[in-house]
Enzyme design. Sequence first.
Site, mmCIF file in Angstrom:
data_model
loop_
_atom_site.group_PDB
_atom_site.id
_atom_site.type_symbol
_atom_site.label_atom_id
_atom_site.label_comp_id
_atom_site.label_asym_id
_atom_site.label_seq_id
_atom_site.Cartn_x
_atom_site.Cartn_y
_atom_site.Cartn_z
ATOM 1 N N LEU A 18 30.609 32.679 22.172
ATOM 2 C CA LEU A 18 31.263 31.950 23.266
ATOM 3 C C LEU A 18 30.315 30.948 23.908
ATOM 4 O O LEU A 18 29.101 31.116 23.901
ATOM 5 C CB LEU A 18 31.746 32.928 24.334
ATOM 6 C CG LEU A 18 32.649 34.072 23.860
ATOM 7 C CD1 LEU A 18 33.013 34.969 25.030
ATOM 8 C CD2 LEU A 18 33.884 33.554 23.166
ATOM 9 N N ASP A 19 30.903 29.906 24.478
ATOM 10 C CA ASP A 19 30.108 28.967 25.256
ATOM 11 C C ASP A 19 30.278 29.286 26.738
ATOM 12 O O ASP A 19 30.913 30.273 27.114
ATOM 13 C CB ASP A 19 30.468 27.511 24.919
ATOM 14 C CG ASP A 19 31.928 27.167 25.210
ATOM 15 O OD1 ASP A 19 32.579 27.872 26.019
ATOM 16 O OD2 ASP A 19 32.412 26.186 24.633
ATOM 17 N N VAL A 20 29.723 28.456 27.594
ATOM 18 C CA VAL A 20 29.739 28.709 29.035
ATOM 19 C C VAL A 20 31.170 28.732 29.602
ATOM 20 O O VAL A 20 31.426 29.329 30.639
ATOM 21 C CB VAL A 20 28.833 27.680 29.773
ATOM 22 C CG1 VAL A 20 29.478 26.292 29.789
ATOM 23 C CG2 VAL A 20 28.504 28.139 31.177
#
Length: 129
Positions: A18-20
């Site tokens: 996942l990203d931010v």
Amino acid sequence: MKMEYIFEHKDKVRDYELDVQGIVNNSNYQHYLEHARHEFLLSKGISFTELHDKGVDCVVSGIEMRFKTPLKSRDEYIVRIEVKKEGIRYIFLQDIYRASDNKLCLKSKVEAVCLVNGRLEDYTIEGLI
């Protein structure tokens, strides 16, 4: 036109992908597609190692991806594959669906070619199509 898939591979999102924003980072979709292609080839009895040992290396020559719906933490997904041969290229049409509701997340077209002893050739992989 309705796609006629010939293979599917189910997996799930891991938190480190996942990203931010809390969605799967775009680069990870290429990993999902590649892993599914390898599983597809193995299901057909085709081994990259054995091909390489014979001097045949199949490489990606192009990829198009269209993002539709993001995957999130712990989502299960299904990569569905259709494959065809156009000239010297193998075309893998791969779509990713969220398993819980069958929502389309990604449409992709992956083009691959074969190098035989380092040279581009029109090579037929037995049993692929």
